[in-house]
Design a protein around this motif. Structure first.
Motif, mmCIF file in Angstrom:
data_model
loop_
_atom_site.group_PDB
_atom_site.id
_atom_site.type_symbol
_atom_site.label_atom_id
_atom_site.label_comp_id
_atom_site.label_asym_id
_atom_site.label_seq_id
_atom_site.Cartn_x
_atom_site.Cartn_y
_atom_site.Cartn_z
ATOM 1 N N LEU A 256 -6.748 -16.660 -11.037
ATOM 2 C CA LEU A 256 -6.454 -16.471 -12.458
ATOM 3 C C LEU A 256 -4.977 -16.748 -12.747
ATOM 4 N N SER A 259 -4.138 -20.452 -12.417
ATOM 5 C CA SER A 259 -4.730 -21.412 -13.338
ATOM 6 C C SER A 259 -4.001 -21.446 -14.675
ATOM 7 N N MET A 260 -3.036 -20.554 -14.854
ATOM 8 C CA MET A 260 -2.265 -20.599 -16.097
ATOM 9 C C MET A 260 -0.913 -21.215 -15.824
ATOM 10 N N PRO A 261 -0.540 -22.249 -16.567
ATOM 11 C CA PRO A 261 0.781 -22.816 -16.333
ATOM 12 C C PRO A 261 1.850 -21.846 -16.843
ATOM 13 N N GLU A 269 -0.225 -29.472 -9.727
ATOM 14 C CA GLU A 269 -1.538 -29.349 -10.330
ATOM 15 C C GLU A 269 -1.868 -27.865 -10.491
ATOM 16 N N LEU A 270 -2.593 -27.541 -11.568
ATOM 17 C CA LEU A 270 -3.006 -26.156 -11.749
ATOM 18 C C LEU A 270 -4.063 -25.815 -10.708
ATOM 19 N N ILE A 271 -4.079 -24.557 -10.284
ATOM 20 C CA ILE A 271 -5.126 -24.148 -9.353
ATOM 21 C C ILE A 271 -6.344 -23.808 -10.187
ATOM 22 N N ALA A 272 -7.325 -24.667 -10.134
ATOM 23 C CA ALA A 272 -8.549 -24.346 -10.855
ATOM 24 C C ALA A 272 -9.446 -23.589 -9.900
ATOM 25 N N ILE A 273 -10.133 -22.571 -10.409
ATOM 26 C CA ILE A 273 -11.128 -21.899 -9.577
ATOM 27 C C ILE A 273 -12.369 -22.770 -9.648
ATOM 28 N N ALA B 189 -8.331 -24.636 -16.555
ATOM 29 C CA ALA B 189 -7.554 -25.378 -15.565
ATOM 30 C C ALA B 189 -8.371 -26.531 -15.003
ATOM 31 N N TYR B 218 2.451 -28.110 -20.439
ATOM 32 C CA TYR B 218 2.059 -28.561 -19.112
ATOM 33 C C TYR B 218 1.499 -29.980 -19.141
#
Lengths: 352, 310
Positions: A256, A259-261, A269-273, B189, B218
């Motif tokens: 969580l 995944s938020m910048p 890169e954002l960590i996407a679940i 994301a 972003y």
């Protein structure tokens, strides 16, 4: 030690549907102290709204059931109360602010009357007195010209002003507990900031406790004293706001946060679940997060992890905290948070 | 990103008649351009005209005034059918609500292949199926999903279908109107990463409309801030966040809560009061630093400049 005002023990809520019974809340335990704000975060379907509905006695019957668990408030178990007994508590001791100010007000009633309703019912006030109090409440929530405004209808108010009216209604009987279910999600950021400031201000004045439900971690960081992270009907991590944001232990919390910048995470890169939450008609035997968890171990698919204690205020349900678990490396974004905090707290130490 | 201007918007106006004598000026004279390969973010609060701007650019509305040029050609004005078709193929849109923007009575294959058929991009059903399956895989879904209906998917998956539909006709430019606001944080994301990946692979240009400023920062190279139908500030995203000049931008930035309790405890909100502006003349869009534009009067321009240099 602050006094506990509400205790939830092993709460379970299920809903009967044509495709079987959905286990929406699966053993939630937490307590709420006087004057604190507890934020519950999680994705849609994680059971956060159902938990608060259970606290209000608003689980729709007969489809919804509470097969197990207790909600202790003021020496009573709320799950055992009849509808009539519950209606005495609802709106007086525990009241709720809903997400959408467009639909939670009655469009055919003047807002003054909507505020007065609970005052007349619960506090047996006379009409004139209730009207006086309604004007006071509108003033408290920052609505200009309350004397004229009480004779207006909801459509004559803007979204932010309507949410203020909803808050005024919730506050009418000086509740001990305020449940706020995504109260600012439908609002613009500048209006959201005003409403959050208003809620904090009112809490200071009335010393009420707030359960704040949201999926916006920015809002959580702003309002919460403590945070409970929910996933698939369970609390997977609970702690003070600093525990959760600067020393998170559960891989879902890592996901969580990652995944938020943040405003300084630029290029990475954002960590996407990966994947999506499980179907709670047939919840998995092991840890419900295991299929989406890059750190999952064999035991995660076999057994649900218990709550491990990290500190007196901080608990997390992940096998990674077991003494036999291997050391793992949290994602970079999370490590940066921990590092920043460690440095920050050292600075604070220097100053004192 | 090249220096070539793919989209040029000049003095665009979109007024709606709401009563006999009342007109809503949703978009009131905005000018900006988008370079090939870049992501241009458009932010502002609800009602500021950001969505209307997107919808007017793609001709969902007829502009009241001003011009929109795509690769040097005027998009608006009278067009023949074939000319319109050509534009529609180059410009596509991804909508906010993945629940409302997919026809519930069509299968995923029908939804995605509609554009392929209209533009005659496939010769037969075999080719069509193949193309749809490829698209589904590009956006991270399985080819088995082609025969299913939208209600069988979660919000994030539906948004992927919407993206596959937009990609089907191989557009150069995509307008994404709040593509992630209806999704959960962890899914947001996923979709943002997908959009970034597709941009690299297909050399796409995006107009990204949103109110979530941290996500916009972003994903965007440059950002325009809108307030009441006007663009009040435009700059590279780094520059805009580091050195906001217009008081409205400052207030908007100071209102965003960030997932950092320490920062939140010290955050001071700046409140915007439109009455504090200099009213001696009509404000104009001026360049205060290279590539940093702000709506201001001459007097304000000098004051802002001073402030920036200190």
């Amino acid at each position: 030690m602050m006094e506990k005002i509400l205790e939830v023990k092993d709460l379970n809520v299920t809903f009967d549907t044509y495709s079987g019974s959905v286990k929406a809340v699966r053993g939630v335990t937490f307590d709420l102290k006087k004057g604190e704000t507890l934020a519950i975060v999680g994705e849609s379907g994680s059971g956060k709204s159902v938990t608060t509905k259970a606290l209000m006695g608003l689980i729709p019957k007969p489809a919804g059931k509470i097969p197990k668990g207790e909600i202790l408030f003021d020496g009573k178990d709320l799950t055992k109360l009849s509808d009539k007994q519950m209606s005495k508590i609802r709106g007086r001791d525990i009241s709720m602010i809903f997400q959408d100010p467009m639909t939670s007000l009655n469009p055919t009633m003047k807002i003054g009357r909507q505020i007065m309703e609970s005052l007349i019912k619960h506090q047996k006030m006379s009409k004139d007195k209730a009207k006086e109090r309604a004007i006071e409440l509108l003033e408290l929530v920052g609505i200009p010209n309350p004397k004229d405004r009480i004779d207006q209808y909801p459509h004559q108010f803007s979204g932010g002003m309507r949410q203020r009216v909803v808050i005024a209604i919730a506050l009418a009987c000086n509740p001990k507990i305020l449940l706020a279910d995504e109260p600012t999600t439908a609002l613009d950021v500048t209006i959201q900031a005003q409403i959050l400031e208003l809620m904090k201000d009112i809490q200071k004045k009335t010393d009420s406790s707030i359960v704040f439900i949201t999926h916006d971690l920015g809002v959580v960081a702003n309002v919460a004293d403590r945070v409970a992270v929910m996933y698939a009907g369970k609390i997977v991590e609970i702690g003070t706001v600093d525990d959760i944001f600067y020393n998170p232990k559960h891989p879902y919390t890592w996901g969580l946060l990652g995944s938020m910048p943040t405003l300084d995470s630029a290029e990475e890169e954002l960590i996407a679940i990966p994947g999506s939450p499980p179907d709670l008609t047939n919840p998995p035997t092991g840890d419900a997060f295991a299929p989406r968890n890059p750190y999952a171990m064999k035991i995660d698919t076999e057994m649900q992890p218990p709550m491990f204690k990290v500190s007196d205020t901080h608990y997390a349900a992940t096998w990674l905290l077991h003494e036999n678990a291997p050391e793992v490396d949290p994602p970079e974004a999370v490590k940066r948070r921990m590092r920043d905090f460690a440095e920050g707290s050292m600075e604070k130490g220097d100053r004192s | 990103m090249s220096e070539e201007k793919l989209l040029e918007v000049t003095n665009l106006k979109q007024h709606f008649q709401t009563g006999r004598h009342s007109i809503v000026k949703a978009v009131d004279g905005i000018t900006f351009d988008i370079k090939r390969g870049e992501t241009f973010g458009l932010v502002g609060e609800s009602g500021c005209g950001k969505s209307t701007t997107g919808r007017t650019i793609i001709r969902l509305y007829d502009a009241t005034d001003g011009s929109v040029k795509f690769a040097g050609e005027d998009v608006h004005g009278k067009k023949s059918r074939s000319e319109l078709k050509k534009f529609n193929r180059k410009m596509q849109m991804i909508f906010q609500d993945p629940y409302a923007s997919l026809n519930p009575r069509m299968t995923v294959k029908e939804i995605i292949s509609e554009g392929l058929d209209i533009h005659g991009l496939v010769a037969n059903d075999e080719e069509r199926t193949k193309r749809v399956q490829d698209l589904l895989e590009t956006v991270g879904l399985n080819k088995e999903h082609a025969t299913r209906y939208p209600h069988e998917f979660s919000g994030g998956q539906r948004q992927r279908i919407g993206i596959a539909r937009a990609l089907a006709v191989e557009p150069e430019f995509i307008i994404a109107d709040e593509p992630i606001s209806a999704l959960d944080v962890s899914i947001q994301a996923q979709v943002v990463n997908l959009l970034k990946k597709l941009q690299k692979e297909h050399d796409l240009t995006y107009l990204f409309i949103a109110h979530d400023l941290s996500m916009v920062k972003y994903i965007s190279d440059r950002i325009g801030v809108m307030y009441f139908g006007k663009m009040v500030e435009l700059a590279d995203s780094e520059e805009l966040y580091k050195n906001p000049v217009h008081p409205y931008t400052k207030s908007l930035l100071s209102a965003i809560p960030l997932p950092d309790p320490d920062y939140e405890r010290n955050r001071k909100r700046i409140i915007y009061d439109p009455n504090n502006h200099d009213t001696s003349e009509e404000p104009e869009f001026r360049e205060i630093r290279p590539n940093h534009w702000v709506l201001c009067t001459t007097k304000e321009f000098e004051a802002y400049k001073e402030e920036l240099n200190n």
